[in-house]
Write an enzyme that holds these catalytic residues in place. Structure first.
Site, PDB file in Angstrom:
ATOM      1  N   LYS A  25      -9.958   2.417  -1.158  1.00  0.00           N
ATOM      2  CA  LYS A  25      -9.994   1.992   0.028  1.00  0.00           C
ATOM      3  C   LYS A  25     -11.530   2.189   0.939  1.00  0.00           C
ATOM      4  CE  LYS A  25      -7.064   1.139   3.996  1.00  0.00           C
ATOM      5  NZ  LYS A  25      -5.597   1.595   4.788  1.00  0.00           N
ATOM      6  N   GLU A  29       0.797  -1.208  -0.120  1.00  0.00           N
ATOM      7  CA  GLU A  29      -0.039  -0.003  -0.011  1.00  0.00           C
ATOM      8  C   GLU A  29       1.114   1.321  -0.038  1.00  0.00           C
ATOM      9  OE1 GLU A  29      -3.508   1.997   2.783  1.00  0.00           O
ATOM     10  OE2 GLU A  29      -2.131   0.634   3.712  1.00  0.00           O
ATOM     11  N   CYS A  31      -5.394  -3.243   2.722  1.00  0.00           N
ATOM     12  CA  CYS A  31      -5.162  -3.229   4.281  1.00  0.00           C
ATOM     13  C   CYS A  31      -6.152  -3.459   5.001  1.00  0.00           C
ATOM     14  CB  CYS A  31      -4.191  -1.748   4.319  1.00  0.00           C
ATOM     15  SG  CYS A  31      -3.496  -1.918   6.060  1.00  0.00           S
TER      16      CYS A  31
END
Length: 245
Positions: free
Chosen positions: A96, A37, A130
């Protein structure tokens, strides 16, 4: 499907190490390379800004070496991950959905949850970033939508996620997971590739490293998806009846 995961230190101005990692993944016969990331532009306060040349460099490297690449970058105020196909074409971008902590929330806007599913080497793949993978509903919804492999760029300092949650997400949904973490302080490394039965196929230590593993579906997997009974699940708060709950 052969997956490569590059555990890397960031940032990588000019993408020289990224380009070299693409070549190494291709030489190892990988179909796709997953990278951490925001490693190229920098993760942490202050977060690095967009690099307009990053994606063109990744596209050239992917096309030159014939390997798909997942790379994370800031884009339009979001933390995103882009999938570039082995011909250098952009296959999709994911924003995200679950931002981690006050710093991320101050710097970025959360995505709306729109999933990204693409076909790579004949395999239906999904991408999350993540913190997203730590929510059971996220991976379950992708598996229900047909994903068989989940690709996860990450930047994390808690090894328990890789040790406990990632194998659990894989096993409970029958999907393979490729989890690519940063490894410079404060990040913990421990990137891994997990099979759909929760078996760890490859795991990194704390240094920069390229993992490569073949993902197959072993016989006899528990069919958690098929055995679900959604009609009996009840979510939400209890209602009070009289003096009892």
């Amino acid at each position: 499907m052969r997956i490569a995961v590059w555990q890397a230190r960031g940032p990588d101005a000019g993408s020289e190490r990224l380009t070299a990692a693409v070549a190494r993944a291709a030489a190892a016969g990988a179909d796709v390379l997953v990278t951490p990331e925001l490693f190229a532009t920098g993760y942490g306060v202050p977060f690095g800004g967009p690099d307009p040349d990053l994606l063109p460099r990744v596209r050239r490297a992917a096309a030159e070496h014939g390997v798909a690449v997942v790379v994370s970058e800031p884009h339009d105020g979001h933390v995103t991950a882009v999938v570039v196909g082995p011909d250098g074409e952009v296959l999709g971008r994911y924003a995200k959905t679950h931002l981690w902590g006050d710093d991320e929330r101050a710097a970025f806007t959360a995505g709306d949850g729109t999933p990204l599913l693409v076909d790579l080497a004949g395999e239906r793949c999904a991408v999350v970033i993540c913190y997203d993978v730590e929510f059971p509903e996220v991976v379950r919804s992708l598996a229900v939508a047909g994903a068989r492999t989940v690709l996860v760029p990450t930047a994390l300092d808690d090894p328990a996620v890789a040790r406990v949650l990632v194998p659990a997400r894989a096993m409970e949904n029958g999907v393979a997971i490729a989890y690519a973490n940063q490894c410079d302080d404060p990040f913990c490394g421990t990137s891994l590739i997990v099979g759909p039965d929760g078996t760890v196929l490859a795991r990194a230590g704390e240094e920069e490293e390229l993992l490569v593993a073949d993902v197959v579906r072993p016989a006899g997997l528990t069919d958690y998806l098929g055995d679900r009974r959604p009609e009996v699940y009840r979510l939400g708060r209890a209602e009070r009846r009289g003096t009892s709950w």
